[in-house]
Scaffold this motif. Structure first.
Motif, short mmCIF file in Angstrom:
data_model
loop_
_atom_site.label_atom_id
_atom_site.label_comp_id
_atom_site.label_asym_id
_atom_site.label_seq_id
_atom_site.Cartn_x
_atom_site.Cartn_y
_atom_site.Cartn_z
N GLU A 149 10.90 -29.82 -25.16
CA GLU A 149 10.15 -29.81 -26.43
C GLU A 149 10.94 -30.48 -27.54
O GLU A 149 10.37 -31.22 -28.36
N TYR A 150 12.25 -30.25 -27.56
CA TYR A 150 13.07 -30.76 -28.67
C TYR A 150 13.87 -32.01 -28.30
O TYR A 150 14.68 -32.47 -29.10
N GLY A 151 13.63 -32.57 -27.12
CA GLY A 151 14.34 -33.78 -26.75
C GLY A 151 15.82 -33.59 -26.53
O GLY A 151 16.64 -34.46 -26.87
N ILE A 152 16.19 -32.45 -25.94
CA ILE A 152 17.58 -32.11 -25.67
C ILE A 152 17.80 -32.21 -24.16
O ILE A 152 16.98 -31.72 -23.37
N LEU A 153 18.89 -32.84 -23.74
CA LEU A 153 19.18 -32.94 -22.31
C LEU A 153 19.64 -31.59 -21.76
O LEU A 153 20.40 -30.86 -22.40
N LEU A 154 19.19 -31.27 -20.56
CA LEU A 154 19.57 -30.03 -19.89
C LEU A 154 20.59 -30.34 -18.80
O LEU A 154 20.29 -31.07 -17.85
N ILE A 155 21.79 -29.78 -18.96
CA ILE A 155 22.86 -29.91 -17.96
C ILE A 155 22.99 -28.58 -17.24
O ILE A 155 23.21 -27.54 -17.87
N PRO B 145 21.11 -30.96 -31.13
CA PRO B 145 22.07 -31.11 -30.03
C PRO B 145 21.77 -32.30 -29.13
O PRO B 145 20.61 -32.72 -28.97
N ALA B 146 22.82 -32.81 -28.53
CA ALA B 146 22.67 -33.80 -27.48
C ALA B 146 22.20 -33.14 -26.19
O ALA B 146 21.38 -33.69 -25.46
N ALA B 147 22.74 -31.95 -25.91
CA ALA B 147 22.48 -31.33 -24.62
C ALA B 147 22.71 -29.83 -24.71
O ALA B 147 23.34 -29.32 -25.64
N VAL B 148 22.20 -29.15 -23.70
CA VAL B 148 22.50 -27.75 -23.41
C VAL B 148 23.18 -27.72 -22.05
O VAL B 148 22.74 -28.39 -21.12
N ALA C 248 14.28 -21.49 -9.88
CA ALA C 248 13.47 -21.51 -11.10
C ALA C 248 12.46 -22.65 -11.13
O ALA C 248 11.62 -22.70 -12.02
N GLY C 249 12.55 -23.57 -10.18
CA GLY C 249 11.61 -24.68 -10.15
C GLY C 249 11.78 -25.65 -11.30
O GLY C 249 10.81 -26.26 -11.76
N ILE C 250 13.02 -25.81 -11.79
CA ILE C 250 13.28 -26.73 -12.89
C ILE C 250 14.02 -27.96 -12.37
O ILE C 250 14.60 -27.93 -11.28
N THR C 251 14.00 -29.03 -13.14
CA THR C 251 14.72 -30.26 -12.79
C THR C 251 15.63 -30.63 -13.95
O THR C 251 15.18 -31.20 -14.94
N PRO C 252 16.91 -30.31 -13.86
CA PRO C 252 17.84 -30.66 -14.94
C PRO C 252 17.95 -32.17 -15.11
O PRO C 252 17.71 -32.94 -14.18
N GLU D 56 12.50 -16.82 -15.31
CA GLU D 56 11.71 -16.99 -16.53
C GLU D 56 12.57 -17.54 -17.66
O GLU D 56 12.12 -18.40 -18.43
N TRP D 57 13.79 -17.04 -17.79
CA TRP D 57 14.68 -17.50 -18.85
C TRP D 57 15.05 -18.97 -18.63
O TRP D 57 15.05 -19.76 -19.58
N LEU D 58 15.34 -19.33 -17.39
CA LEU D 58 15.71 -20.72 -17.09
C LEU D 58 14.54 -21.67 -17.35
O LEU D 58 14.72 -22.77 -17.89
N ARG D 59 13.34 -21.23 -16.98
CA ARG D 59 12.16 -22.07 -17.25
C ARG D 59 11.93 -22.22 -18.75
O ARG D 59 11.58 -23.29 -19.24
N GLY D 60 12.14 -21.12 -19.47
CA GLY D 60 12.00 -21.18 -20.91
C GLY D 60 13.00 -22.11 -21.55
O GLY D 60 12.68 -22.86 -22.48
N LEU D 61 14.23 -22.10 -21.03
CA LEU D 61 15.26 -23.01 -21.54
C LEU D 61 14.90 -24.46 -21.25
O LEU D 61 15.04 -25.33 -22.11
N ALA D 62 14.43 -24.72 -20.03
CA ALA D 62 14.03 -26.09 -19.67
C ALA D 62 12.89 -26.57 -20.55
O ALA D 62 12.88 -27.72 -21.01
#
Length: 421
Positions: A227-233, A196-199, A253-257, A216-222
């Motif tokens: 890990e796979y070089g997919i952009l997170l939107i 994929p290009a992105a999620v 969640a402490g993530i940075t899209p 936890e789910w959002l951190r796991g997704l990030a």
């Protein structure tokens, strides 16, 4: 209402649930032309986080218009745009350590999503975008391709491709490890899933029924995306601008899209405006490659700047929102317990709340009864099985308590418990 029936398209929706003609609005209330007052827990589908006609924002807007200032400017430079960008950087981006570029893609949330999808595909050179069950991202073709609702998707009239759907948090049986299916597909060259290009994801699915993703789910997704070089939107169109407490809903969640979409309440006043934010290295657009006539909404820049200055200079507004959110979630949990035999479940985060019902028609009946009692709430979810509450964040505790009491009264009047039916 004859003029509406005769001339307006059958596509109109909300007016069928609220059959009156609205005329005035102030704060958390809206009034119809006969003077009937309604407490508004719909808030322009989340476009009015600061209430109707907020006086601070209205004053700035009126001064701007009276001064014959520039209203329409496409993407030319303007004083209003400069002030918005400087304030957004100072009040929102810098305190959160976010080095995002800002794109003005057009007036609505779907414009922001379309820009995000195009940019992700251009940057990566890949086509597929992963979305999630019950997600909603807009009604244009690209946005529909990553939307789950079958009724909305069917309106496209053409195949919706270059997307793949994965289970949202808590969609499966609760026993299957998060992302097991997605990870298996990514690792298996025979899976049929192109890299994929992105999620694209909502941290709280609004149209889907106020489905809340855990931190936890959002951190796991990030982590998986990295890990796979997919952009997170992250689509923060409805849940951003403080709806869940912090300015961005993903802050929990402490993530940075890599990319963030904003619209709805970013103008602060219900005026059309949208932003696509992305990490600096992703800015690979050629000049004019993605454009639109209404991407320089200067009145929206003015009210958006006023909203940031009025509500986000310190943490007071966020703390107040979180406190009211706790009141709201506690009361909804009590109602869910009261109507447990009718399959009621409370959902939500911050001042996005919901009551979901197993019984067909229960949410629709409750919403209609609430309207008769002077409260606007909408239904959501794939089968309209959810009563969805989005009061303005400026709603007072007294107004909040009154609205929640109307919900309780309406439920008692309409939701049948089996043993009493």
């Amino acid at each position: 209402m004859e003029i509406f029936e005769r001339l307006e398209s059958e596509v109109r929706g909300y007016c069928r649930d609220w059959p009156t003609v609205f005329d005035e609005a102030r704060g958390s209330h809206i009034y119809d032309e006969s003077g009937t007052q309604y407490l508004d827990f719909f808030a322009g589908a989340g476009s009015l986080n600061y209430g109707h006609n907020n006086p601070e924002l209205k004053s700035k807007l009126l001064d701007y218009l009276v001064g014959d200032s520039v209203v329409h400017s496409l993407d030319t430079y303007s004083t209003a745009k400069r002030e918005f960008l400087a304030t957004f950087d100072e009040v929102v981006l810098q305190p959160r350590g976010l080095d995002y570029k800002v794109q003005f893609p057009g007036p609505a949330g779907n414009n922001a999503v379309e820009a995000a999808l195009k940019l992700a595909r251009k940057y990566t050179g890949r086509d597929t975008v992963i979305s999630f069950t019950n997600g909603f991202h807009g009604m244009t073709l690209g946005a529909l391709s990553v939307t789950g609702n079958s009724m909305k998707r069917s309106g496209a009239g053409v195949p919706l491709g270059h997307a793949a759907t994965m289970p949202f948090d808590n969609y499966m049986d609760g026993q299957t490890p998060d992302f097991l299916w997605l990870r298996s597909l990514l690792e298996d060259s025979g899976s049929g899933l192109d890299k994929p290009a992105a999620v694209i994801v909502e941290t709280v699915q609004g149209e889907g029924g106020i489905n809340v993703a855990s931190t936890e789910w959002l951190r796991g997704l990030a982590d998986l995306c990295q890990e796979y070089g997919i952009l997170l939107i992250v689509d923060d169109i409805q849940m951003g601008c403080g709806r869940t407490g912090p300015f961005f809903s993903f802050e929990h969640a402490g993530i940075t899209p890599d990319i963030v979409t904003l619209s709805k309440s970013i103008s602060g006043y219900g005026l059309p405006m949208a932003l696509t934010l992305f990490k600096r290295e992703l800015d690979v657009w050629d000049p004019g490659e993605h454009n639109g006539t209404f991407r320089g909404p200067n009145p929206s820049f003015v009210t958006g700047t006023a909203a940031l200055n009025t509500f986000w200079r310190d943490g007071e507004f966020q703390r107040a929102t979180e406190a009211k959110g706790e009141i709201m979630q506690k009361r909804l949990a009590e109602l869910a317990e009261e109507f447990a035999e009718a399959g009621a479940v409370a959902r939500g985060r911050g001042m996005a709340g919901a009551l979901a019902f197993e019984r067909e028609g229960a949410a629709e009946a409750l919403s209609a009864e609430a309207f008769r009692r002077g409260l606007l709430v909408e239904t959501a979810g794939p089968n309209d099985e959810v009563v969805k509450l989005l009061p303005p964040l400026t709603t007072s505790e007294q107004e909040l308590e009154r609205g929640l009491e109307i919900i309780a009264e309406s439920a008692r009047a309409t939701v049948k418990i089996p043993q009493l039916a």
